[in-house]
Each structure stands twice: as structure tokens, then as C-alpha cells.
Design a protein around this motif. Structure first.
Motif, PDB file in Angstrom:
ATOM      1  N   PHE A   1     -10.884 -21.567  22.135  1.00 31.01           N
ATOM      2  CA  PHE A   1      -9.814 -21.670  21.145  1.00 31.01           C
ATOM      3  C   PHE A   1      -8.500 -21.277  21.783  1.00 31.01           C
ATOM      4  O   PHE A   1      -8.461 -20.633  22.828  1.00 31.01           O
ATOM      5  CB  PHE A   1     -10.109 -20.788  19.922  1.00 31.01           C
ATOM      6  N   ALA A   2      -7.396 -21.682  21.149  1.00 32.03           N
ATOM      7  CA  ALA A   2      -6.062 -21.367  21.669  1.00 32.03           C
ATOM      8  C   ALA A   2      -5.143 -21.016  20.508  1.00 32.03           C
ATOM      9  O   ALA A   2      -5.132 -21.704  19.486  1.00 32.03           O
ATOM     10  CB  ALA A   2      -5.492 -22.557  22.439  1.00 32.03           C
ATOM     11  N   PHE A   3      -4.388 -19.931  20.700  1.00 35.40           N
ATOM     12  CA  PHE A   3      -3.372 -19.570  19.717  1.00 35.40           C
ATOM     13  C   PHE A   3      -2.034 -20.087  20.215  1.00 35.40           C
ATOM     14  O   PHE A   3      -1.594 -19.745  21.317  1.00 35.40           O
ATOM     15  CB  PHE A   3      -3.323 -18.054  19.522  1.00 35.40           C
ATOM     16  N   ASN A   4      -1.386 -20.907  19.400  1.00 41.09           N
ATOM     17  CA  ASN A   4      -0.169 -21.599  19.818  1.00 41.09           C
ATOM     18  C   ASN A   4       1.107 -21.052  19.198  1.00 41.09           C
ATOM     19  O   ASN A   4       2.186 -21.612  19.414  1.00 41.09           O
ATOM     20  CB  ASN A   4      -0.298 -23.091  19.471  1.00 41.09           C
ATOM     21  N   GLY A   5       0.995 -19.964  18.432  1.00 38.33           N
ATOM     22  CA  GLY A   5       2.192 -19.381  17.832  1.00 38.33           C
ATOM     23  C   GLY A   5       2.826 -20.310  16.818  1.00 38.33           C
ATOM     24  O   GLY A   5       2.140 -20.989  16.046  1.00 38.33           O
ATOM     25  N   TYR A   6       4.158 -20.366  16.824  1.00 34.88           N
ATOM     26  CA  TYR A   6       4.901 -21.197  15.874  1.00 34.88           C
ATOM     27  C   TYR A   6       5.087 -22.611  16.423  1.00 34.88           C
ATOM     28  O   TYR A   6       5.377 -22.795  17.609  1.00 34.88           O
ATOM     29  CB  TYR A   6       6.279 -20.589  15.599  1.00 34.88           C
ATOM     30  N   LEU A   7       4.957 -23.591  15.551  1.00 34.72           N
ATOM     31  CA  LEU A   7       5.231 -24.969  15.926  1.00 34.72           C
ATOM     32  C   LEU A   7       6.721 -25.249  15.749  1.00 34.72           C
ATOM     33  O   LEU A   7       7.423 -24.512  15.061  1.00 34.72           O
ATOM     34  CB  LEU A   7       4.413 -25.930  15.053  1.00 34.72           C
ATOM     35  N   PRO A   8       7.238 -26.332  16.366  1.00 34.75           N
ATOM     36  CA  PRO A   8       8.653 -26.669  16.204  1.00 34.75           C
ATOM     37  C   PRO A   8       9.019 -26.880  14.735  1.00 34.75           C
ATOM     38  O   PRO A   8       8.195 -27.325  13.936  1.00 34.75           O
ATOM     39  CB  PRO A   8       8.795 -27.971  17.000  1.00 34.75           C
ATOM     40  N   VAL A   9      10.248 -26.571  14.390  1.00 36.01           N
ATOM     41  CA  VAL A   9      10.711 -26.704  13.014  1.00 36.01           C
ATOM     42  C   VAL A   9      11.140 -28.134  12.691  1.00 36.01           C
ATOM     43  O   VAL A   9      10.849 -28.654  11.610  1.00 36.01           O
ATOM     44  CB  VAL A   9      11.885 -25.737  12.741  1.00 36.01           C
TER      45      VAL A   9
END
Length: 233
Positions: A137-145
Motif C-alpha cells: 500500500f502507499a500513502f499519497n497525502g493530499y491530491l492536487p486541488v
């Protein structure tokens, strides 16, 4: 030897003793120096754990997006003089989707002992409850707005989730959760699995894994609720 304690914080409102181990109490009570994201919320958290604590006798260093990297070394000066320091996250575990990682890196460079305490992580709790692949699994934080950039990011994560069988985890600012959820059901394949986990460990905790096709029929109202999203197969 002085130690740098990494103190997890609660994820939702409620009794801290239902979420955090008893070992948090003596560490927070005996420590006089704290590195925190917001002083106001840190002071409130300390009072919740120990209502008799003398807040005014404590020293706080604020670490957030406004803090200059040149200040980081100064925050660890008490430890170099023999005093313990505690890093407190705004929610969950320090160093995970949290600026505390920068301080921990410097602590290792200075040979200061780093002590992580057990506590809730929204990333791991959501993964545990999702039914998705917990081996990769991977945690990607925030996606682009921006919508176009966000769409490209979502499609790339979906492709990775399907072809590499790797669960993709990401978050959004609470007041934009509904927009992200709507974008996911619009962009992703109907067969892709989406887990939405909100208010983890709270009284109104919500965790559900469904296909995008099923989510299209009804989406929960996530406005201003702490939530985390996972896509996989």
C-alpha cells in the motif's frame, strides 16, 4: 540521556483513554518542552490528559508550514542540554503526514534517542478496516486541488492500484471532502473499490468499502469531517 518522545494525539473528540495508552500520561506530565503544530490545541490536549498540569511552566515550539527550517535545530537544544522533549501531532501519529518528521531526522543526526509511543494512525486504521491489500500500500497525502490535475492524479493512482495490486491511500482538507468524493465516482471505473473512512475512533465513525458503481447511487456527506480515502481492488 535526553529523549525525544513522539506523542500520538486523538483523531476525534472523546475520552483520550479510550484511544491512547496509559504510558502517555507520565510522559506528558514530566516533560517540560514540547514541539507542536498549534500551541493552542496542544495546551488543550495536555489539559485533557492531566487537568492538574501547570501549562504556564511549559515551553512550546511551534512547527508548521510557516516554520523556517533554520529554526529546527533550535527546537532540540533542550535535549542537547539533557531535557526530554515531546512532539505532539495535531491528530494521529507524529511524523506521518505531519511536519514532525523533519525534527526526528535532525534528532537522529544529533544522536538524540527517539521514542515513538503507541497511538492511532488514520492511515493504518482505515487500511485495516477497508478489506483491501495490506501487504502492499502507499500513502499519497493530499491530491492536487485543481480539477484537471486531480483527475490525472486519481487516474494514475487507480492504474497503480489495479496493475500493481497496491492499495492507494490519500486525504483531503475536510471542507473539500465532498468534492473529492464526487470526483472519484466520476473518474474511476465502476468496478474499482473505494473505501471511505471518516471520524475514525469517534462516536460517529463511518467506514464503508464499495465499488465506484455502488457509491454512485449514494455518497455520505463528508463536509468538514476528518476522512481518509482508499482505492484498490
Amino acid at each position: 540521556m535526553a529523549q525525544l518522545f513522539l506523542i500520538p494525539n486523538v483523531l476525534s473528540e472523546g475520552d483520550w483513554q479510550n484511544v491512547l495508552p496509559a504510558s502517555v500520561f507520565p510522559v506528558l506530565t514530566d516533560t517540560k518542552y514540547f514541539i507542536v503544530e498549534k500551541i493552542r490545541t496542544a495546551r488543550r490536549f495536555l489539559k485533557q490528559v492531566n487537568k492538574d498540569i501547570d501549562i504556564d511552566s511549559l515551553t512550546f515550539f511551534e512547527l508548521n508550514k510557516h516554520t523556517l527550517p533554520s529554526e529546527f535545530h533550535r527546537f532540540l537544544e533542550p535535549a542537547e542540554k539533557g531535557a526530554d522533549i515531546a512532539v505532539i501531532s495535531e491528530a494521529g501519529c507524529p511524523g506521518v503526514a505531519d511536519p514532525g518528521a523533519d525534527i526526528v531526522k535532525i534528532a537522529h543526526q544529533k544522536r538524540i534517542k527517539v521514542v515513538p509511543l503507541v497511538g492511532p494512525s488514520s492511515v493504518l486504521l482505515a487500511l485495516m478496516a477497508s478489506g483491501m491489500n495490506g501487504q502492499s500500500f502507499a500513502f499519497n497525502g493530499y491530491l492536487p486541488v485543481k480539477p484537471n490535475e486531480r483527475s490525472r492524479a486519481v487516474l494514475a493512482l487507480e492504474k497503480k492500484a489495479v496493475h500493481e495490486k497496491q492499495t492507494q491511500i490519500f486525504i483531503e482538507t475536510p471542507y473539500r471532502n465532498n468534492q473529492l468524493a464526487a470526483a472519484l465516482v466520476k473518474i474511476c471505473s465502476p468496478s474499482t473499490l473505494l473505501c471511505i473512512a471518516a471520524n475514525l475512533t469517534g462516536e460517529n465513525e463511518f467506514i464503508s468499502t464499495r465499488t465506484i458503481g455502488q457509491w454512485k447511487k449514494t455518497l455520505p456527506d463528508l463536509h468538514k469531517q476528518p476522512a481518509i480515502f482508499l482505492i484498490g481492488e
